[in-house]
Design a protein around this motif. Structure first.
Motif, PDB file in Angstrom:
ATOM      1  N   UNK A 106      -9.739  -5.594  -4.854  1.00  0.00           N
ATOM      2  CA  UNK A 106      -8.746  -6.181  -5.748  1.00  0.00           C
ATOM      3  C   UNK A 106      -7.357  -5.611  -5.482  1.00  0.00           C
ATOM      4  N   UNK A 107      -7.273  -4.313  -5.176  1.00  0.00           N
ATOM      5  CA  UNK A 107      -5.956  -3.745  -4.873  1.00  0.00           C
ATOM      6  C   UNK A 107      -5.398  -4.368  -3.598  1.00  0.00           C
ATOM      7  N   UNK A 108      -6.252  -4.592  -2.610  1.00  0.00           N
ATOM      8  CA  UNK A 108      -5.818  -5.262  -1.380  1.00  0.00           C
ATOM      9  C   UNK A 108      -5.357  -6.686  -1.699  1.00  0.00           C
ATOM     10  N   UNK A 109      -6.089  -7.397  -2.542  1.00  0.00           N
ATOM     11  CA  UNK A 109      -5.704  -8.762  -2.920  1.00  0.00           C
ATOM     12  C   UNK A 109      -4.317  -8.774  -3.555  1.00  0.00           C
TER      13      UNK A 109
ATOM     14  N   UNK B 145      -1.098 -19.668   4.877  1.00  0.00           N
ATOM     15  CA  UNK B 145      -0.881 -20.564   3.747  1.00  0.00           C
ATOM     16  C   UNK B 145      -2.136 -21.255   3.263  1.00  0.00           C
ATOM     17  N   UNK B 146      -3.295 -20.641   3.476  1.00  0.00           N
ATOM     18  CA  UNK B 146      -4.551 -21.239   3.012  1.00  0.00           C
ATOM     19  C   UNK B 146      -5.234 -20.318   2.001  1.00  0.00           C
ATOM     20  N   UNK B 147      -4.435 -19.663   1.183  1.00  0.00           N
ATOM     21  CA  UNK B 147      -4.964 -18.670   0.250  1.00  0.00           C
ATOM     22  C   UNK B 147      -5.069 -19.182  -1.175  1.00  0.00           C
ATOM     23  N   UNK B 148      -5.036 -20.480  -1.378  1.00  0.00           N
ATOM     24  CA  UNK B 148      -5.092 -21.013  -2.734  1.00  0.00           C
ATOM     25  C   UNK B 148      -6.514 -21.207  -3.238  1.00  0.00           C
TER      26      UNK B 148
ATOM     27  N   UNK C   4      -7.659 -11.332   4.090  1.00  0.00           N
ATOM     28  CA  UNK C   4      -6.784 -11.776   3.011  1.00  0.00           C
ATOM     29  C   UNK C   4      -5.372 -12.021   3.490  1.00  0.00           C
ATOM     30  N   UNK C   5      -4.885 -11.127   4.311  1.00  0.00           N
ATOM     31  CA  UNK C   5      -3.527 -11.282   4.843  1.00  0.00           C
ATOM     32  C   UNK C   5      -3.456 -12.481   5.780  1.00  0.00           C
ATOM     33  N   UNK C   6      -4.506 -12.704   6.564  1.00  0.00           N
ATOM     34  CA  UNK C   6      -4.532 -13.859   7.470  1.00  0.00           C
ATOM     35  C   UNK C   6      -4.442 -15.168   6.690  1.00  0.00           C
TER      36      UNK C   6
END
Length: 163
Positions: free
Chosen positions: A51-54, A154-157, A147-149
């Protein structure tokens, strides 16, 4: 909105992006399954680090995602208030020492890896075994990189992975 052309299909962009390179999609799935299903860490410690990484990645999908394996972890599943206070881990009194260290490790790994010096590892080794430290390191690396990728592309929704 995706920054590359992703085919339409089930699960949306976050699932369909892997159809562009299915050989790598299989690798990504193995990494994620490894982090969620083969980790030796208690689910709460691993999940709070995730979660911290997110939060650091500003990944919408990752921030809202709860893997079934984490939900099924019973007493080792993080309570909602633990998720709510991850950014304030240093001062929030509800964390165990191991949870706090896992979150700190994830944050420093993502934002200032050079600060992970011998003194910090002395603290880490006071609470975690060497296999657990390696496990945490690899889980954090998977969470950070994937997560960063997704965020950069732009596919993190949304996230179609259910582990």
């Amino acid at each position: 909105m995706a920054r590359i052309d992703v085919p339409a299909g089930p699960g949306g962009d976050a699932a369909m992006i892997w159809t562009l390179r299915p050989q790598l999609g299989d690798m990504v799935e193995r990494m994620i399954r490894g982090a969620y299903q083969q980790s030796i860490l208690p689910a709460d410690e691993r999940e709070l680090a995730r979660m911290r990484i997110a939060q650091i990645n500003d990944c919408v999908a990752c921030s809202g995602f709860r893997a079934q394996s984490v939900l099924d972890a019973g007493p080792h599943a993080p309570a909602p208030e633990l998720y709510d206070n991850v950014a304030a881990y240093a001062s929030y009194p509800g964390y165990t020492p191991r949870q706090r260290l896992a979150i700190e490790y994830a944050e420093r790994f993502a934002t200032d890896h050079a600060s992970l010096n011998d003194a910090f590892f002395g603290r880490l080794r006071g609470s975690f075994s060497d296999p657990e430290i390696l496990d945490l390191t690899l889980c954090v690396a998977v969470f950070l990189g994937l997560g960063r990728s997704l965020t950069v592309l732009g596919v993190d929704q949304s996230c179609a992975i259910d582990l």
